[in-house]
Design an enzyme around this catalytic site. Sequence first.
Site, mmCIF file in Angstrom:
data_model
loop_
_atom_site.group_PDB
_atom_site.id
_atom_site.type_symbol
_atom_site.label_atom_id
_atom_site.label_comp_id
_atom_site.label_asym_id
_atom_site.label_seq_id
_atom_site.Cartn_x
_atom_site.Cartn_y
_atom_site.Cartn_z
ATOM 1 C CB SER A 35 21.952 -37.119 -20.385
ATOM 2 O OG SER A 35 21.273 -36.372 -21.368
ATOM 3 C CG HIS A 68 24.565 -35.080 -17.262
ATOM 4 N ND1 HIS A 68 24.775 -33.914 -17.974
ATOM 5 C CD2 HIS A 68 23.369 -35.554 -17.690
ATOM 6 C CE1 HIS A 68 23.757 -33.702 -18.795
ATOM 7 N NE2 HIS A 68 22.891 -34.684 -18.628
#
Length: 301
Positions: A206, A252
Amino acid sequence: MDQPPGSPQGPRDKGPQDAQNLPGCYRHPDRETGVRCTRCERPICPECMVSASVGFQCPDCVRGGSGTGHAPAATQPRTLAGGTVASDPRLVTKVLIGLNLAFYLVQLSVGDAFTDRFTLFGRAWLSGDIQGVAEGQWYRMLTSMFLHGSAMHIIFNMLSLWWVGGPLEAALGRARFIALYFISGLAGSALCYLLADADQPSLGASGAIFGLFGATAVLMRRLNYDMRPIIALLVINLIFTFGWSNIAWQAHIGGLVAGVVVGYAMVHAPLERRNLVQYGVCALMLVVVVATTLIRTAQLT
């Protein structure tokens, strides 16, 4: 919707002066574009743009025609960011997806012993003690980028990688796309290592994929494309990031920031100093990753 919302191939913003829809790319008719080849004047989308001394050319013209009658280009065709135009513009994206899937199959076959050995933080299989980067296992910063916690986790990440990675790879070129992907992933690992609890497992692609989101936004802005799709995609993903438990938001955010910084350098570097600016910024981001890792290691040891 025919295209993924994060793709840099969406329609351009239309000003008041536009009386009709923009034409479609001659190779991808479903993609509206306001850019034309400077040699044959056919409309071309970002995936088909080849940077020339003046403007952009289509792949047929830079290869010598393919029936267009143009002479071969004198210089090697380049992408928007200055990379070499490849015959398969999605090759690196395919390889990355293959590596992630291969690692996940090994996880399923071997089990927690493998995952704990290569995630950002893990437990020693025999003693049960927490093991990680602080114990000198720096490779975990990289290997954790290729591990996933569930089938839905890897499916979502790989779909995002395919939708966003392919067009971005075509626009940047292979070498620059690889640099962007790994620097974003490492930046995500570094911020997670710095801010997360020492016993919180962290794994997944991610961070790297959020870096691709950030670079895609920069590219779309550079080409004056409609920013609403990529903004909507980022907002949705950030809602999931902060709204659901067991998500390493640090990875993230770290990946997103690195992707924006590196992406900006890739598409805005001045032509005369392009390589110096692009790879200089990449090196600077790696220095930040190393410094962050050293600071956190000093805190834990």
